[in-house]
Design a protein around this motif. Sequence first.
Motif, PDB file in Angstrom:
ATOM      1  N   MET A   1       0.803  -1.183   0.107  1.00  0.00           N
ATOM      2  CA  MET A   1      -0.049  -0.024  -0.021  1.00  0.00           C
ATOM      3  C   MET A   1       1.070   1.327  -0.108  1.00  0.00           C
ATOM      4  O   MET A   1       1.787   1.332   0.865  1.00  0.00           O
ATOM      5  N   GLU A   2       0.656   2.155  -0.820  1.00  0.00           N
ATOM      6  CA  GLU A   2       1.388   3.392  -1.067  1.00  0.00           C
ATOM      7  C   GLU A   2       1.074   4.262   0.322  1.00  0.00           C
ATOM      8  O   GLU A   2      -0.013   4.297   0.708  1.00  0.00           O
ATOM      9  N   HIS A   3       2.181   5.120   0.752  1.00  0.00           N
ATOM     10  CA  HIS A   3       2.045   5.943   1.766  1.00  0.00           C
ATOM     11  C   HIS A   3       1.270   7.211   1.633  1.00  0.00           C
ATOM     12  O   HIS A   3       1.106   7.646   0.444  1.00  0.00           O
ATOM     13  N   LYS A   4       0.171   7.530   2.181  1.00  0.00           N
ATOM     14  CA  LYS A   4      -0.699   8.817   2.049  1.00  0.00           C
ATOM     15  C   LYS A   4      -0.278   9.971   3.096  1.00  0.00           C
ATOM     16  O   LYS A   4       0.052   9.746   4.201  1.00  0.00           O
ATOM     17  N   ALA A   5      -0.626  11.160   2.559  1.00  0.00           N
ATOM     18  CA  ALA A   5      -0.468  12.213   3.603  1.00  0.00           C
ATOM     19  C   ALA A   5      -0.672  13.373   3.062  1.00  0.00           C
ATOM     20  O   ALA A   5      -0.866  13.635   1.912  1.00  0.00           O
ATOM     21  N   GLY A   6      -1.374  14.255   3.812  1.00  0.00           N
ATOM     22  CA  GLY A   6      -1.917  15.440   3.438  1.00  0.00           C
ATOM     23  C   GLY A   6      -2.386  16.545   4.561  1.00  0.00           C
ATOM     24  O   GLY A   6      -2.275  16.228   5.756  1.00  0.00           O
ATOM     25  N   PHE A   7      -2.683  17.623   3.849  1.00  0.00           N
ATOM     26  CA  PHE A   7      -3.282  18.802   5.107  1.00  0.00           C
ATOM     27  C   PHE A   7      -4.873  18.783   5.076  1.00  0.00           C
ATOM     28  O   PHE A   7      -5.489  18.889   4.101  1.00  0.00           O
ATOM     29  N   VAL A   8      -5.214  18.534   6.298  1.00  0.00           N
ATOM     30  CA  VAL A   8      -6.681  18.531   6.404  1.00  0.00           C
ATOM     31  C   VAL A   8      -7.018  19.975   7.451  1.00  0.00           C
ATOM     32  O   VAL A   8      -6.553  19.890   8.624  1.00  0.00           O
ATOM     33  N   ASN A   9      -7.619  20.993   6.946  1.00  0.00           N
ATOM     34  CA  ASN A   9      -7.933  22.258   7.567  1.00  0.00           C
ATOM     35  C   ASN A   9      -9.330  22.189   8.194  1.00  0.00           C
ATOM     36  O   ASN A   9     -10.189  22.015   7.445  1.00  0.00           O
ATOM     37  N   ILE A  10      -9.389  22.717   9.364  1.00  0.00           N
ATOM     38  CA  ILE A  10     -10.654  22.776  10.095  1.00  0.00           C
ATOM     39  C   ILE A  10     -11.040  24.223  10.131  1.00  0.00           C
ATOM     40  O   ILE A  10     -10.471  25.090  10.877  1.00  0.00           O
ATOM     41  N   VAL A  11     -12.235  24.761   9.572  1.00  0.00           N
ATOM     42  CA  VAL A  11     -12.843  26.041   9.655  1.00  0.00           C
ATOM     43  C   VAL A  11     -14.188  26.102  10.007  1.00  0.00           C
ATOM     44  O   VAL A  11     -14.656  25.031  10.084  1.00  0.00           O
ATOM     45  N   GLY A  12     -14.659  27.286  10.452  1.00  0.00           N
ATOM     46  CA  GLY A  12     -16.023  27.561  10.794  1.00  0.00           C
ATOM     47  C   GLY A  12     -15.986  28.442  11.698  1.00  0.00           C
ATOM     48  O   GLY A  12     -15.215  29.384  12.001  1.00  0.00           O
ATOM     49  N   ASN A  13     -17.401  28.840  12.091  1.00  0.00           N
ATOM     50  CA  ASN A  13     -17.388  30.210  12.942  1.00  0.00           C
ATOM     51  C   ASN A  13     -17.084  29.791  14.388  1.00  0.00           C
ATOM     52  O   ASN A  13     -16.723  28.603  14.840  1.00  0.00           O
ATOM     53  N   PRO A  14     -16.855  30.727  15.603  1.00  0.00           N
ATOM     54  CA  PRO A  14     -16.566  30.791  16.650  1.00  0.00           C
ATOM     55  C   PRO A  14     -17.352  29.726  17.482  1.00  0.00           C
ATOM     56  O   PRO A  14     -18.808  29.768  17.166  1.00  0.00           O
ATOM     57  N   ASN A  15     -16.970  29.034  18.448  1.00  0.00           N
ATOM     58  CA  ASN A  15     -17.745  28.215  19.218  1.00  0.00           C
ATOM     59  C   ASN A  15     -18.607  26.978  18.694  1.00  0.00           C
ATOM     60  O   ASN A  15     -19.503  26.857  19.614  1.00  0.00           O
ATOM     61  N   VAL A  16     -18.307  26.640  17.701  1.00  0.00           N
ATOM     62  CA  VAL A  16     -18.834  25.402  17.141  1.00  0.00           C
ATOM     63  C   VAL A  16     -18.197  24.004  17.391  1.00  0.00           C
ATOM     64  O   VAL A  16     -18.921  22.928  17.304  1.00  0.00           O
ATOM     65  N   GLY A  17     -17.105  23.995  18.049  1.00  0.00           N
ATOM     66  CA  GLY A  17     -16.455  22.841  18.655  1.00  0.00           C
ATOM     67  C   GLY A  17     -15.338  22.412  17.786  1.00  0.00           C
ATOM     68  O   GLY A  17     -14.944  21.301  17.699  1.00  0.00           O
ATOM     69  N   LYS A  18     -14.587  23.409  17.002  1.00  0.00           N
ATOM     70  CA  LYS A  18     -13.542  23.015  16.141  1.00  0.00           C
ATOM     71  C   LYS A  18     -12.385  22.389  16.898  1.00  0.00           C
ATOM     72  O   LYS A  18     -11.588  21.359  16.646  1.00  0.00           O
ATOM     73  N   SER A  19     -12.046  22.914  18.096  1.00  0.00           N
ATOM     74  CA  SER A  19     -10.801  22.587  18.710  1.00  0.00           C
ATOM     75  C   SER A  19     -11.383  21.133  19.641  1.00  0.00           C
ATOM     76  O   SER A  19     -10.256  20.446  19.408  1.00  0.00           O
ATOM     77  N   THR A  20     -12.276  20.952  19.892  1.00  0.00           N
ATOM     78  CA  THR A  20     -12.797  19.713  20.658  1.00  0.00           C
ATOM     79  C   THR A  20     -12.626  18.783  19.463  1.00  0.00           C
ATOM     80  O   THR A  20     -11.850  17.717  19.809  1.00  0.00           O
ATOM     81  N   LEU A  21     -12.968  19.055  18.487  1.00  0.00           N
ATOM     82  CA  LEU A  21     -12.918  18.090  17.198  1.00  0.00           C
ATOM     83  C   LEU A  21     -11.386  17.652  16.829  1.00  0.00           C
ATOM     84  O   LEU A  21     -11.113  16.570  16.792  1.00  0.00           O
ATOM     85  N   MET A  22     -10.985  18.880  16.774  1.00  0.00           N
ATOM     86  CA  MET A  22      -9.209  18.625  16.538  1.00  0.00           C
ATOM     87  C   MET A  22      -8.592  17.576  17.702  1.00  0.00           C
ATOM     88  O   MET A  22      -7.754  16.663  17.301  1.00  0.00           O
ATOM     89  N   ASN A  23      -8.993  17.818  18.904  1.00  0.00           N
ATOM     90  CA  ASN A  23      -8.342  17.063  19.669  1.00  0.00           C
ATOM     91  C   ASN A  23      -8.858  15.628  19.741  1.00  0.00           C
ATOM     92  O   ASN A  23      -8.202  14.666  19.965  1.00  0.00           O
ATOM     93  N   ASP A  24      -9.974  15.571  19.405  1.00  0.00           N
ATOM     94  CA  ASP A  24     -10.552  14.244  19.374  1.00  0.00           C
ATOM     95  C   ASP A  24      -9.912  13.358  18.202  1.00  0.00           C
ATOM     96  O   ASP A  24      -9.449  12.389  18.068  1.00  0.00           O
ATOM     97  N   LEU A  25      -9.535  14.121  16.795  1.00  0.00           N
ATOM     98  CA  LEU A  25      -8.996  13.688  15.929  1.00  0.00           C
ATOM     99  C   LEU A  25      -7.521  13.439  16.069  1.00  0.00           C
ATOM    100  O   LEU A  25      -7.005  12.199  15.563  1.00  0.00           O
ATOM    101  N   VAL A  26      -6.756  14.152  16.885  1.00  0.00           N
ATOM    102  CA  VAL A  26      -5.225  14.088  16.938  1.00  0.00           C
ATOM    103  C   VAL A  26      -5.226  13.229  18.198  1.00  0.00           C
ATOM    104  O   VAL A  26      -4.033  12.581  18.299  1.00  0.00           O
ATOM    105  N   GLY A  27      -6.074  13.069  19.149  1.00  0.00           N
ATOM    106  CA  GLY A  27      -5.977  12.268  20.266  1.00  0.00           C
ATOM    107  C   GLY A  27      -5.026  12.945  21.451  1.00  0.00           C
ATOM    108  O   GLY A  27      -4.297  12.297  22.178  1.00  0.00           O
ATOM    109  N   GLU A  28      -4.834  14.107  21.239  1.00  0.00           N
ATOM    110  CA  GLU A  28      -4.053  14.964  22.243  1.00  0.00           C
ATOM    111  C   GLU A  28      -4.902  16.125  22.554  1.00  0.00           C
ATOM    112  O   GLU A  28      -5.454  16.699  21.652  1.00  0.00           O
ATOM    113  N   ARG A  29      -4.485  16.869  23.693  1.00  0.00           N
ATOM    114  CA  ARG A  29      -5.139  18.127  23.994  1.00  0.00           C
ATOM    115  C   ARG A  29      -4.352  19.163  23.336  1.00  0.00           C
ATOM    116  O   ARG A  29      -3.455  19.923  23.891  1.00  0.00           O
TER     117      ARG A  29
END
Length: 294
Positions: A1-29
């Motif tokens: 299987m070929e290695h994959k890599a990429g930039f995934v950017n999270i955008v949106g209005n304030p207070n919708v939970g972007k940072s909580t989602l980011m921490n969920d996806l990365v698994g770190e605070r």
Amino acid sequence: MEHKAGFVNIVGNPNVGKSTLMNDLVGERISIITSKAQTTRHRIMGIVNTPDYQIVFSDTPGVLTPKYKLQESMLNFSEGALVDADVLIYVTDVVEDPSKNADFLAKVAKEKIPVLLVINKIDLVKVQVQLEELTEKWQGLLPNAEIFPISAKERFNVDNLLNRIVELLPVSAPYFGKDALTDKPARFFVTEIIREKILLQYEKEIPYSVEVIVEKFEEKENSIHIMAVIYVERDSQKGIIIGHAGSKIKKVGMDARKDIEKFFGKSVFLELFVKVEPNWRNRENKLRSFGYLE
């Protein structure tokens, strides 16, 4: 299987939970989370590595109409995230008015890259019909987007979102070392933790007038000695930050030290100082020295 890599950017209005989602996806605070809007001021990268792929997530400040130069810089971070992504995640929630910030949304609608629309906080939805109506409305606004209803707080449906992101990644060598967790230096996270404690402890304008700079970060095998300066815009704010007989600043220091120790896994000696830097949010030389302008 070929290695994959990429930039995934999270955008949106304030207070919708972007940072909580980011921490969920990365698994770190990595992104500080408080209930106050405009918590994230920088673009913060969190990197997920497996033998088969590397995802470089970016959490960005919430999109808002700028009132001063600091917010202009924050909006630039968010708009820049539209330019260099392989996958874009637009986060909204079940209570937000979909027509809010229509200009930014129109830019997202024109994107040629894959857009994943995340409807967060579905744990607040009482009836299924409400979610279906919301999904339909968003499909009309962003017809090319794939929609993922999630609850970042409960981690509901986050794994499905992550699997889809991996499917969409381009074939590529990794962009960062495989042991990297973020593009930010250690002292950046110290300033973010201290700023979070200030956001939680003080009311009104105070947290938004504050910048934290780490002046000393001396790391030994089992301990770290940190000296940080809290900058405010007025003398009266300095008094509020310090509190009666230093009680407030002592509490900030204690709470921050606990989190910094947890983050680095070492004992921490933390010294905090407060200085006045008039009107720093509108002064370009200050914004540059604080890392908001190139």
